[in-house]
Design a protein around this motif. Structure first.
Motif, PDB file in Angstrom:
ATOM      1  N   CYS A   1       5.629  14.741 -10.360  1.00 47.64           N
ATOM      2  CA  CYS A   1       6.286  14.810 -11.673  1.00 47.64           C
ATOM      3  C   CYS A   1       5.489  15.663 -12.653  1.00 47.64           C
ATOM      4  CB  CYS A   1       6.502  13.406 -12.238  1.00 47.64           C
ATOM      5  SG  CYS A   1       7.908  12.543 -11.525  1.00 47.64           S
ATOM      6  N   LEU A   2       4.168  15.626 -12.536  1.00 44.84           N
ATOM      7  CA  LEU A   2       3.350  16.514 -13.359  1.00 44.84           C
ATOM      8  C   LEU A   2       3.634  17.980 -13.016  1.00 44.84           C
ATOM      9  CD1 LEU A   2      -0.208  14.868 -13.520  1.00 44.84           C
ATOM     10  CD2 LEU A   2       1.475  15.099 -15.353  1.00 44.84           C
ATOM     11  N   LEU A   3       3.735  18.274 -11.718  1.00 47.19           N
ATOM     12  CA  LEU A   3       4.063  19.630 -11.286  1.00 47.19           C
ATOM     13  C   LEU A   3       5.444  20.033 -11.789  1.00 47.19           C
ATOM     14  CD1 LEU A   3       3.528  22.184  -9.646  1.00 47.19           C
ATOM     15  CD2 LEU A   3       4.334  20.956  -7.605  1.00 47.19           C
ATOM     16  N   LEU A   4       6.400  19.119 -11.675  1.00 48.63           N
ATOM     17  CA  LEU A   4       7.760  19.398 -12.158  1.00 48.63           C
ATOM     18  C   LEU A   4       7.760  19.615 -13.670  1.00 48.63           C
ATOM     19  CD1 LEU A   4      10.769  19.559 -11.364  1.00 48.63           C
ATOM     20  CD2 LEU A   4      10.905  17.090 -11.766  1.00 48.63           C
ATOM     21  N   PHE A   5       6.950  18.842 -14.371  1.00 45.97           N
ATOM     22  CA  PHE A   5       6.843  18.976 -15.823  1.00 45.97           C
ATOM     23  C   PHE A   5       6.405  20.398 -16.199  1.00 45.97           C
ATOM     24  CE2 PHE A   5       4.183  18.830 -19.635  1.00 45.97           C
ATOM     25  CZ  PHE A   5       5.032  18.235 -20.546  1.00 45.97           C
ATOM     26  N   PHE A   6       5.368  20.892 -15.538  1.00 49.19           N
ATOM     27  CA  PHE A   6       4.872  22.229 -15.856  1.00 49.19           C
ATOM     28  C   PHE A   6       5.863  23.315 -15.421  1.00 49.19           C
ATOM     29  CE2 PHE A   6       0.750  19.939 -15.820  1.00 49.19           C
ATOM     30  CZ  PHE A   6       0.362  20.250 -17.114  1.00 49.19           C
TER      31      PHE A   6
ATOM     32  N   ILE B   1      10.896  11.953 -18.455  1.00 47.26           N
ATOM     33  CA  ILE B   1      10.460  11.581 -17.105  1.00 47.26           C
ATOM     34  C   ILE B   1       8.940  11.382 -17.064  1.00 47.26           C
ATOM     35  CG2 ILE B   1      10.186  12.459 -14.737  1.00 47.26           C
ATOM     36  CD1 ILE B   1      12.967  13.732 -15.062  1.00 47.26           C
ATOM     37  N   ALA B   2       8.205  12.290 -17.694  1.00 47.22           N
ATOM     38  CA  ALA B   2       6.741  12.173 -17.716  1.00 47.22           C
ATOM     39  C   ALA B   2       6.312  10.868 -18.382  1.00 47.22           C
ATOM     40  CB  ALA B   2       6.138  13.366 -18.450  1.00 47.22           C
ATOM     41  N   LEU B   3       6.972  10.510 -19.475  1.00 51.71           N
ATOM     42  CA  LEU B   3       6.661   9.261 -20.172  1.00 51.71           C
ATOM     43  C   LEU B   3       6.976   8.047 -19.294  1.00 51.71           C
ATOM     44  CD1 LEU B   3       5.885   7.648 -22.710  1.00 51.71           C
ATOM     45  CD2 LEU B   3       8.263   7.890 -23.482  1.00 51.71           C
ATOM     46  N   LEU B   4       8.142   8.083 -18.634  1.00 50.06           N
ATOM     47  CA  LEU B   4       8.555   6.958 -17.791  1.00 50.06           C
ATOM     48  C   LEU B   4       7.607   6.762 -16.609  1.00 50.06           C
ATOM     49  CD1 LEU B   4      12.434   7.510 -17.742  1.00 50.06           C
ATOM     50  CD2 LEU B   4      11.200   5.650 -18.871  1.00 50.06           C
ATOM     51  N   VAL B   5       7.150   7.867 -16.024  1.00 47.21           N
ATOM     52  CA  VAL B   5       6.228   7.768 -14.880  1.00 47.21           C
ATOM     53  C   VAL B   5       4.920   7.116 -15.315  1.00 47.21           C
ATOM     54  CG1 VAL B   5       4.812   9.095 -13.270  1.00 47.21           C
ATOM     55  CG2 VAL B   5       7.211   9.673 -13.562  1.00 47.21           C
ATOM     56  N   VAL B   6       4.416   7.499 -16.475  1.00 47.57           N
ATOM     57  CA  VAL B   6       3.165   6.909 -16.979  1.00 47.57           C
ATOM     58  C   VAL B   6       3.353   5.413 -17.238  1.00 47.57           C
ATOM     59  CG1 VAL B   6       1.541   6.880 -18.905  1.00 47.57           C
ATOM     60  CG2 VAL B   6       2.296   9.059 -17.951  1.00 47.57           C
ATOM     61  N   LEU B   7       4.474   5.055 -17.879  1.00 49.91           N
ATOM     62  CA  LEU B   7       4.745   3.646 -18.153  1.00 49.91           C
ATOM     63  C   LEU B   7       4.931   2.853 -16.863  1.00 49.91           C
ATOM     64  CD1 LEU B   7       7.215   3.947 -21.178  1.00 49.91           C
ATOM     65  CD2 LEU B   7       4.819   3.239 -21.235  1.00 49.91           C
ATOM     66  N   GLN B   8       5.564   3.483 -15.875  1.00 49.03           N
ATOM     67  CA  GLN B   8       5.778   2.818 -14.586  1.00 49.03           C
ATOM     68  C   GLN B   8       4.446   2.530 -13.893  1.00 49.03           C
ATOM     69  OE1 GLN B   8       8.199   1.313 -13.544  1.00 49.03           O
ATOM     70  NE2 GLN B   8       8.939   1.833 -11.507  1.00 49.03           N
ATOM     71  N   LEU B   9       3.547   3.500 -13.942  1.00 49.15           N
ATOM     72  CA  LEU B   9       2.216   3.284 -13.369  1.00 49.15           C
ATOM     73  C   LEU B   9       1.467   2.184 -14.127  1.00 49.15           C
ATOM     74  CD1 LEU B   9       0.912   6.889 -12.572  1.00 49.15           C
ATOM     75  CD2 LEU B   9       1.488   5.088 -10.935  1.00 49.15           C
ATOM     76  N   ALA B  10       1.642   2.158 -15.436  1.00 48.84           N
ATOM     77  CA  ALA B  10       0.961   1.142 -16.251  1.00 48.84           C
ATOM     78  C   ALA B  10       1.445  -0.258 -15.891  1.00 48.84           C
ATOM     79  CB  ALA B  10       1.195   1.422 -17.733  1.00 48.84           C
ATOM     80  N   THR B  11       2.762  -0.430 -15.725  1.00 55.86           N
ATOM     81  CA  THR B  11       3.280  -1.753 -15.357  1.00 55.86           C
ATOM     82  C   THR B  11       2.860  -2.121 -13.933  1.00 55.86           C
ATOM     83  OG1 THR B  11       5.406  -0.775 -14.668  1.00 55.86           O
ATOM     84  CG2 THR B  11       5.241  -1.653 -16.917  1.00 55.86           C
ATOM     85  N   GLY B  12       2.767  -1.117 -13.054  1.00 52.72           N
ATOM     86  CA  GLY B  12       2.268  -1.372 -11.708  1.00 52.72           C
ATOM     87  C   GLY B  12       0.836  -1.873 -11.740  1.00 52.72           C
TER      88      GLY B  12
ATOM     89  N   ASN C   1       0.835  -1.211   0.000  1.00 53.06           N
ATOM     90  CA  ASN C   1       0.000   0.000   0.000  1.00 53.06           C
ATOM     91  C   ASN C   1       0.863   1.252   0.000  1.00 53.06           C
ATOM     92  OD1 ASN C   1      -2.355  -1.574   0.115  1.00 53.06           O
ATOM     93  ND2 ASN C   1      -2.264  -1.686   2.353  1.00 53.06           N
ATOM     94  N   TYR C   2       1.937   1.238   0.806  1.00 54.83           N
ATOM     95  CA  TYR C   2       2.857   2.383   0.816  1.00 54.83           C
ATOM     96  C   TYR C   2       3.479   2.574  -0.565  1.00 54.83           C
ATOM     97  CZ  TYR C   2       2.611   1.565   5.895  1.00 54.83           C
ATOM     98  OH  TYR C   2       2.179   1.373   7.179  1.00 54.83           O
ATOM     99  N   HIS C   3       3.881   1.459  -1.161  1.00 53.98           N
ATOM    100  CA  HIS C   3       4.509   1.498  -2.478  1.00 53.98           C
ATOM    101  C   HIS C   3       3.559   2.091  -3.518  1.00 53.98           C
ATOM    102  CE1 HIS C   3       7.426   0.286  -5.482  1.00 53.98           C
ATOM    103  NE2 HIS C   3       6.525  -0.405  -6.146  1.00 53.98           N
ATOM    104  N   ARG C   4       2.313   1.670  -3.478  1.00 57.04           N
ATOM    105  CA  ARG C   4       1.300   2.163  -4.424  1.00 57.04           C
ATOM    106  C   ARG C   4       1.007   3.647  -4.190  1.00 57.04           C
ATOM    107  NH1 ARG C   4      -4.032  -0.212  -2.804  1.00 57.04           N
ATOM    108  NH2 ARG C   4      -3.633   1.343  -1.189  1.00 57.04           N
ATOM    109  N   ASP C   5       0.841   4.043  -2.921  1.00 58.33           N
ATOM    110  CA  ASP C   5       0.483   5.431  -2.609  1.00 58.33           C
ATOM    111  C   ASP C   5       1.611   6.398  -2.975  1.00 58.33           C
ATOM    112  OD1 ASP C   5      -1.876   4.423  -1.657  1.00 58.33           O
ATOM    113  OD2 ASP C   5      -1.328   4.569   0.463  1.00 58.33           O
ATOM    114  N   ILE C   6       2.844   5.994  -2.704  1.00 55.73           N
ATOM    115  CA  ILE C   6       3.981   6.860  -3.049  1.00 55.73           C
ATOM    116  C   ILE C   6       4.105   6.974  -4.568  1.00 55.73           C
ATOM    117  CG2 ILE C   6       6.490   7.099  -2.949  1.00 55.73           C
ATOM    118  CD1 ILE C   6       6.406   5.897  -0.163  1.00 55.73           C
ATOM    119  N   ALA C   7       3.778   5.889  -5.279  1.00 59.86           N
ATOM    120  CA  ALA C   7       3.819   5.936  -6.754  1.00 59.86           C
ATOM    121  C   ALA C   7       2.858   6.992  -7.284  1.00 59.86           C
ATOM    122  CB  ALA C   7       3.475   4.569  -7.325  1.00 59.86           C
ATOM    123  N   ILE C   8       1.679   7.056  -6.692  1.00 56.92           N
ATOM    124  CA  ILE C   8       0.710   8.081  -7.107  1.00 56.92           C
ATOM    125  C   ILE C   8       1.234   9.468  -6.767  1.00 56.92           C
ATOM    126  CG2 ILE C   8      -1.626   8.971  -6.720  1.00 56.92           C
ATOM    127  CD1 ILE C   8      -2.482   6.066  -6.139  1.00 56.92           C
ATOM    128  N   GLY C   9       1.860   9.595  -5.593  1.00 55.90           N
ATOM    129  CA  GLY C   9       2.444  10.876  -5.205  1.00 55.90           C
ATOM    130  C   GLY C   9       3.534  11.322  -6.154  1.00 55.90           C
TER     131      GLY C   9
END
Length: 353
Positions: free
Chosen positions: A275-280, A299-310, A262-270
């Motif tokens: 990263c979206l904020l950093l992107f802008f 980085i934005a692409l990698l985060v999306v792909l990372q969430l998808a594999t999760g 659960n911690y792993h999942r919640d931090i991933a969302i964080g």
């Protein structure tokens, strides 16, 4: 346009190849982990006491099982004494009392060769890191830190190689694997740092923009969260290995995990939100064709792909291919985030040094 001296150019090229090789090594390690091939070779650095491992059980050394168990027991005791010396008595006692670290695994040619290829990739990567030290001497007059950090990286590689032997002797002990993974990220970070320092020495256009303090602080914070994620991810992975040993239904594994998942999942969302904020932040403060914008796009692409594999791991029965992909994406995200952090510095911090 960058104008390197011949020796400097060789370093930049070899360092770039080294960074690619490090990612390939992490990929190979991920394949080993997801296929359960970590003990494919019960000894180290050879494999079944051979430079070229066997392909059939008939080629195995006579009485090898007890021989390697005895050797691992001796190495583990030496490692336990080292832990005692540095004040980790509890870990040392845990190692001494854990009989599972001496369990023998039946020979499997596919697993043996999977682990052997992983070691070959590691050996080639080590040679590239050695070449980085040799070619970094070209910067002894212009930027000594490149040489010093290249030498430091080689020492970390030797430490990593020794720890790799401990991973084998302890039969994939969980916390040893975690330290092994973190050291891999340290080696990767040092290689990226020396590459960056060499690039910015002759190409000041990398930092033509003024540093943005808020963006850099956010980048540092996200990087720390990514490292925390890697640690939590290895913990979750160990839990899955334990659950898999007693449950054949992969669809039930996730439901049996502890709160670490659960911690792993919640931090991933964080991380995704930050990263979206950093992107802008980066896209509004740096030119769209700047290196900074290019890296934050990655980085934005990698985060999306990372969430998808999760998502695939969580809802599609933890497939092995997704485990490896998830690990490689995490290392790529770490590398890109670290490089972005360096790129968000002020021009005056680097020019003329």
């Amino acid at each position: 346009m960058s104008v390197y001296l011949p020796g400097e150019k060789r370093f930049v090229v070899v360092n770039k190849i080294t960074i690619v090789s490090l990612f390939l090594l992490i990929l190979a390690g991920g394949v080993v982990r997801s296929t359960g091939s970590g003990m494919g070779c019960p000894d180290w650095p050879k494999c079944f006491d051979q430079y070229i491992p066997p392909t059939d059980e008939s080629q195995l050394p006579e009485g090898y099982e007890q021989k390697y168990i005895d050797n691992r027991a001796k190495k583990n005791e030496r490692f336990a004494r080292t832990l005692d010396l540095f004040g980790f008595g509890a870990l040392a006692d845990e190692l001494r009392n854990d009989k599972s670290v001496l369990q023998h695994e039946r020979f499997n040619a596919a697993k043996t060769w999977t682990e052997y290829i992983n070691r070959l990739v590691g050996a080639v990567t080590g040679l590239f890191l050695l070449l980085c030290v040799v070619f970094s001497t070209a910067f002894l007059k212009s930027k000594k830190r490149i040489f010093y950090f290249s030498v430091l990286n080689l020492f970390v590689v030797f430490l990593q190689a020794w720890l790799g032997s401990i991973v084998v002797s302890t039969n994939l002990l969980a916390w040893v694997i975690t330290v092994h993974m973190l050291l891999a990220l340290v080696i990767l970070a040092i290689s990226i740092y020396t590459y960056f320092q060499a690039k910015v020495l002759r190409d000041s256009s990398l930092l033509i923009n003024r540093g943005n303090r808020s963006a850099k602080l956010l980048a540092i914070f996200v990087l720390i969260l990514i490292v925390v994620q890697v640690i939590l991810g290895t913990t979750v992975r160990e839990e899955i290995d334990f659950i898999a040993s007693s449950s054949a239904d992969r669809n039930e594994w996730i439901a049996q995990l502890s709160d670490y998942f659960n911690y792993h999942r919640d931090i991933a969302i964080g991380i995704f939100v930050l990263c979206l904020l950093l992107f802008f932040l980066v896209r509004t403060r740096y030119a769209h064709k700047s290196v900074q914008s290019g890296v934050v796009n990655l980085i934005a692409l990698l985060v999306v792909l990372q969430l998808a594999t999760g998502f695939v791991l969580s809802y599609l029965g933890v497939p092995a291919y997704a485990q490896t992909t998830h690990l490689v994406l995490a290392s790529l995200l770490f590398g890109a985030q670290y490089y972005l952090m360096l790129l968000l510095g002020k021009t005056s911090e680097y020019i003329g040094q």
